[in-house]
Motif scaffolding. Structure first.
Motif, PDB file in Angstrom:
ATOM      1  N   ARG A   1      13.232  -0.788   4.317  1.00 40.28           N
ATOM      2  CA  ARG A   1      13.563  -0.905   5.739  1.00 40.28           C
ATOM      3  C   ARG A   1      12.425  -0.377   6.601  1.00 40.28           C
ATOM      4  NH1 ARG A   1      16.825   2.391   7.136  1.00 40.28           N
ATOM      5  NH2 ARG A   1      17.657   3.446   5.290  1.00 40.28           N
ATOM      6  N   ASP A   2      11.836   0.748   6.200  1.00 38.27           N
ATOM      7  CA  ASP A   2      10.702   1.293   6.955  1.00 38.27           C
ATOM      8  C   ASP A   2       9.497   0.366   6.894  1.00 38.27           C
ATOM      9  OD1 ASP A   2      12.076   3.561   7.734  1.00 38.27           O
ATOM     10  OD2 ASP A   2      11.274   4.833   6.141  1.00 38.27           O
TER      11      ASP A   2
ATOM     12  N   ARG B   1      14.337   4.717  11.435  1.00 37.27           N
ATOM     13  CA  ARG B   1      15.503   5.012  12.261  1.00 37.27           C
ATOM     14  C   ARG B   1      15.358   6.263  13.116  1.00 37.27           C
ATOM     15  NH1 ARG B   1      20.426   4.023   7.901  1.00 37.27           N
ATOM     16  NH2 ARG B   1      20.500   1.743   8.058  1.00 37.27           N
TER      17      ARG B   1
ATOM     18  N   TYR C   1      10.297   0.310  23.059  1.00 33.35           N
ATOM     19  CA  TYR C   1       9.625   0.708  21.808  1.00 33.35           C
ATOM     20  C   TYR C   1       8.751   1.942  22.028  1.00 33.35           C
ATOM     21  CZ  TYR C   1      10.883  -4.179  21.036  1.00 33.35           C
ATOM     22  OH  TYR C   1      11.560  -5.365  20.976  1.00 33.35           O
TER      23      TYR C   1
ATOM     24  N   GLY D   1      16.754   0.076  15.335  1.00 35.08           N
ATOM     25  CA  GLY D   1      16.071  -0.699  14.308  1.00 35.08           C
ATOM     26  C   GLY D   1      16.657  -0.472  12.933  1.00 35.08           C
TER      27      GLY D   1
ATOM     28  N   THR E   1      10.130  -2.876   8.953  1.00 37.52           N
ATOM     29  CA  THR E   1      10.122  -2.601  10.388  1.00 37.52           C
ATOM     30  C   THR E   1       8.722  -2.299  10.892  1.00 37.52           C
ATOM     31  OG1 THR E   1      12.390  -1.764  10.282  1.00 37.52           O
ATOM     32  CG2 THR E   1      11.076  -1.118  12.193  1.00 37.52           C
ATOM     33  N   HIS E   2       8.027  -1.407  10.204  1.00 43.64           N
ATOM     34  CA  HIS E   2       6.705  -1.001  10.693  1.00 43.64           C
ATOM     35  C   HIS E   2       5.694  -2.124  10.633  1.00 43.64           C
ATOM     36  CE1 HIS E   2       2.704   1.010  10.489  1.00 43.64           C
ATOM     37  NE2 HIS E   2       3.208   1.540  11.573  1.00 43.64           N
TER      38      HIS E   2
END
Length: 394
Positions: free
Chosen positions: A360-361, A198, A153, A194, A364-365
């Motif tokens: 999606r962002d 992306r 990461y 991820g 994920t975040h």
């Protein structure tokens, strides 16, 4: 590399707003094609924004924390991946400010002013928990170190001139080794897969027998031995990113409804933007975004106040204010980015439009660290006056 030197807070905000406008135009295509933002990061470096926290005595603007948070909110509203990349840059610039010697500060602040970028190599997969760091600094007879480990990461490492590496020395205490991105033994692997963010290139860094001079290692463990704002600043930038995602999603939803959505036939209106039920829903979503922005500003002010008069109580107040902002922003980012489809209708789900990048962002975040623990610390502080812990994630 040469970079512009930003003079003050007002210029920093103006530059951030201008760059956000530029970056927004290509954000969807970069995400859809997973096209890494190298040119955009070069623009960011050249603009001087990456140096705005350099202390005035070293030639920087030394902007307020409130300004820094707003810079990140503006960038994230345009491109959440791009905004995420420099988060660690500022975190590890802050480590130098607090724990660096005068010579280390002089060297690294000059690097930052010249446009050099910091990445990060912090987390490790397969460990017991996030603070179980197994990467090691092995002392050498000449006082230097050999660095070995594998990190995951590692957002920004692929684009970095310097990679700050979190490692344990022979005393088992945490240190940060600042390693050139092209140093022998350093391998940066672009294997981030991820569903969101992306283009952050948050992949793997392998460190095999990397030679590190003694003056490139800082005692990070000392950061947490007294009142500190390391965690508060780091988490505030995460909150700013989430707040930006929420605001960006709301703005795109509003534009879609105004220009592309059809009204529901039972509404009796000629355009979707006149539908009273959609108007109600947009009002509710706007309240979530405004609440996030307000708590972000309040938290940034608390950090700035603590920075001016650092003590156990002021640091605790700052950490709790940041925790509140992060909880609200994380919820708003996920909720608003999801509601985008609810208010926009079936067409908004077309893959070609890539409107799902906001959700999606956000999804994920917001996995970075659990907000449920932040709520626990807020409750303990309010009910029992228990100060939050000094572990760097609050």
């Amino acid at each position: 590399m040469t970079a512009h030197v930003i003079a003050d807070d007002a210029e920093a905000l103006a530059v951030a707003a201008s760059l956000a406008g530029e970056f927004r135009a290509g954000a969807s295509a970069r995400d859809a094609e997973r096209r890494l933002p190298r040119a955009e990061l070069d623009r960011l470096s050249a603009s001087g924004l990456l140096a705005v926290t350099v202390p005035a005595e070293h030639g920087g603007a030394d902007v307020s924390t409130a300004t820094l948070a707003e810079v990140f909110r503006l960038l994230a509203a345009a491109d959440a991946s791009l905004a995420q990349i420099p988060q660690s840059h500022f975190v590890y610039a802050n480590v130098i400010r607090r724990q660096g010697t005068e010579e280390q500060r002089k060297f690294f602040f000059a690097e930052i002013l010249a446009g050099r970028r910091f990445g990060n190599a912090q987390s490790e997969a397969g460990a017991r928990h996030v603070l179980d760091i197994r990467t090691r600094l092995h002392p050498r007879p000449d006082g230097s170190y050999r660095l070995d480990g594998v990190k995951h990461y590692c957002t920004g490492a692929l684009f970095a001139d310097w990679i700050p590496v979190l490692a344990r020395a022979e005393d088992d205490e945490l240190h940060v080794a600042y390693v050139p991105g092209d140093a022998p033994g350093v391998t940066v692997i672009d294997d981030w897969d991820g569903l969101g963010q992306r283009t952050t290139a948050s992949g793997t860094v392998r460190l095999e027998g990397v030679e590190v001079p003694a003056d490139r290692v800082l005692p990070h463990h000392l950061t947490f031995q007294g009142p500190q704002l390391h965690g508060a600043v780091a988490q505030l930038l995460h909150a700013a990113i989430d707040t930006g995602i929420a605001g960006g999603a709301l703005a795109e939803a509003a534009e879609f409804v105004r220009t592309k959505s059809r009204p529901w036939f039972e509404s009796g209106v000629d355009s979707a933007a006149e539908d009273p039920l959609l108007i109600q829903r947009f009002g509710e979503l706007a309240l979530q975004v405004r609440a996030s922005e307000a708590l972000l500003r309040e938290a940034a002010r608390a950090v700035d106040a603590a920075r001016a008069d650092l003590a156990d109580d002021s640091a605790a107040e700052a950490s709790i204010a940041v925790a509140a902002a992060k909880v609200q922003a994380a919820q708003a980012a996920v909720d608003v980015a999801s509601a985008l489809f609810e208010v926009s209708g079936t067409r908004s789900a077309l893959n070609a439009l890539n409107l799902h990048r906001h959700w999606r962002d956000a999804r994920t975040h917001t996995l970075h660290d659990p907000t449920r623990w932040k709520i626990q610390h807020i409750g303990r502080y309010v009910l029992n006056g228990t100060r939050p812990p000094r572990h760097g994630l609050l």
